[in-house]
Write a protein that holds these residues in place. Structure first.
Motif, PDB file in Angstrom:
ATOM      1  N   ALA A 190       0.838  -1.206   0.000  1.00  0.00           N
ATOM      2  CA  ALA A 190       0.000   0.000   0.000  1.00  0.00           C
ATOM      3  C   ALA A 190       0.871   1.253   0.000  1.00  0.00           C
ATOM      4  CB  ALA A 190      -0.938  -0.008   1.204  1.00  0.00           C
ATOM      5  N   ASN A 191       1.953   1.241   0.772  1.00  0.00           N
ATOM      6  CA  ASN A 191       2.865   2.391   0.802  1.00  0.00           C
ATOM      7  C   ASN A 191       3.541   2.600  -0.546  1.00  0.00           C
ATOM      8  OD1 ASN A 191       2.322   3.068   3.468  1.00  0.00           O
ATOM      9  ND2 ASN A 191       3.968   1.788   4.268  1.00  0.00           N
ATOM     10  N   LEU A 192       3.972   1.518  -1.178  1.00  0.00           N
ATOM     11  CA  LEU A 192       4.587   1.628  -2.497  1.00  0.00           C
ATOM     12  C   LEU A 192       3.602   2.177  -3.525  1.00  0.00           C
ATOM     13  CD1 LEU A 192       6.633  -1.704  -2.652  1.00  0.00           C
ATOM     14  CD2 LEU A 192       7.560   0.619  -2.511  1.00  0.00           C
ATOM     15  N   MET A 193       2.360   1.722  -3.465  1.00  0.00           N
ATOM     16  CA  MET A 193       1.341   2.223  -4.398  1.00  0.00           C
ATOM     17  C   MET A 193       1.093   3.714  -4.180  1.00  0.00           C
ATOM     18  SD  MET A 193       0.539  -0.252  -6.385  1.00  0.00           S
ATOM     19  CE  MET A 193      -0.912   0.412  -7.153  1.00  0.00           C
ATOM     20  N   GLN A 194       1.059   4.144  -2.924  1.00  0.00           N
ATOM     21  CA  GLN A 194       0.863   5.556  -2.615  1.00  0.00           C
ATOM     22  C   GLN A 194       2.024   6.387  -3.159  1.00  0.00           C
ATOM     23  OE1 GLN A 194      -1.837   6.988  -1.397  1.00  0.00           O
ATOM     24  NE2 GLN A 194      -0.883   8.997  -1.588  1.00  0.00           N
ATOM     25  N   GLN A 195       3.246   5.900  -3.001  1.00  0.00           N
ATOM     26  CA  GLN A 195       4.416   6.612  -3.525  1.00  0.00           C
ATOM     27  C   GLN A 195       4.343   6.739  -5.046  1.00  0.00           C
ATOM     28  OE1 GLN A 195       7.898   4.550  -2.119  1.00  0.00           O
ATOM     29  NE2 GLN A 195       7.525   5.090   0.022  1.00  0.00           N
ATOM     30  N   LEU A 196       3.897   5.674  -5.719  1.00  0.00           N
ATOM     31  CA  LEU A 196       3.763   5.720  -7.177  1.00  0.00           C
ATOM     32  C   LEU A 196       2.700   6.732  -7.597  1.00  0.00           C
ATOM     33  CD1 LEU A 196       4.023   1.954  -8.169  1.00  0.00           C
ATOM     34  CD2 LEU A 196       5.623   3.779  -8.750  1.00  0.00           C
ATOM     35  N   ARG A 197       1.571   6.756  -6.884  1.00  0.00           N
ATOM     36  CA  ARG A 197       0.507   7.714  -7.206  1.00  0.00           C
ATOM     37  C   ARG A 197       1.006   9.155  -7.054  1.00  0.00           C
ATOM     38  NH1 ARG A 197      -2.588   4.607  -3.607  1.00  0.00           N
ATOM     39  NH2 ARG A 197      -3.441   2.842  -4.745  1.00  0.00           N
ATOM     40  N   GLU A 198       1.731   9.417  -5.982  1.00  0.00           N
ATOM     41  CA  GLU A 198       2.240  10.780  -5.753  1.00  0.00           C
ATOM     42  C   GLU A 198       3.293  11.161  -6.781  1.00  0.00           C
ATOM     43  OE1 GLU A 198       3.532  10.848  -1.678  1.00  0.00           O
ATOM     44  OE2 GLU A 198       1.481  10.593  -0.912  1.00  0.00           O
ATOM     45  N   LYS A 199       4.083  10.210  -7.194  1.00  0.00           N
ATOM     46  CA  LYS A 199       5.130  10.453  -8.184  1.00  0.00           C
ATOM     47  C   LYS A 199       4.531  10.786  -9.541  1.00  0.00           C
ATOM     48  CE  LYS A 199       9.227   8.322 -10.179  1.00  0.00           C
ATOM     49  NZ  LYS A 199      10.080   7.142 -10.210  1.00  0.00           N
ATOM     50  N   ASN A 200       3.395  10.199  -9.858  1.00  0.00           N
ATOM     51  CA  ASN A 200       2.767  10.393 -11.166  1.00  0.00           C
ATOM     52  C   ASN A 200       1.811  11.572 -11.226  1.00  0.00           C
ATOM     53  OD1 ASN A 200       4.114   8.249 -12.402  1.00  0.00           O
ATOM     54  ND2 ASN A 200       2.653   6.772 -11.594  1.00  0.00           N
TER      55      ASN A 200
END
Length: 83
Positions: free
Chosen positions: A72-82
């Motif tokens: 979940a943390n990795l997915m959140q980081q990807l969303r913020e990066k994009n």
């Protein structure tokens, strides 16, 4: 001969549960649904002891929660990066 290893339940296909051996998750173990003595869900991390006749399966709740939180943390980081 008995062995005790950790797996992740990847998915159900037809009458089988497909587990991937940890940590590489490249080797599969197929277990018929009727041989599952406990309820398991996709993504659960389990310990499986195969004594040659039956499978003793234990859900490793702390490891499962930790893995789901990490994803979940990795997915959140990807969303913020994009953004």
């Amino acid at each position: 001969m008995s062995y005790h290893k950790k797996y992740t339940l990847d998915r159900f296909e037809g009458d089988y549960a497909i587990f991937l051996q940890r940590p590489e998750e490249t080797q599969q173990l197929l277990i018929h649904r009727t041989d599952l003595a406990i309820e398991v869900k996709q993504g659960d991390i389990v310990s499986i002891n195969d004594n040659g006749r039956t499978y003793e399966i234990t859900v490793l709740n702390e490891e499962t929660v930790s893995q789901k939180d990490r994803i979940a943390n990795l997915m959140q980081q990807l969303r913020e990066k994009n953004k």
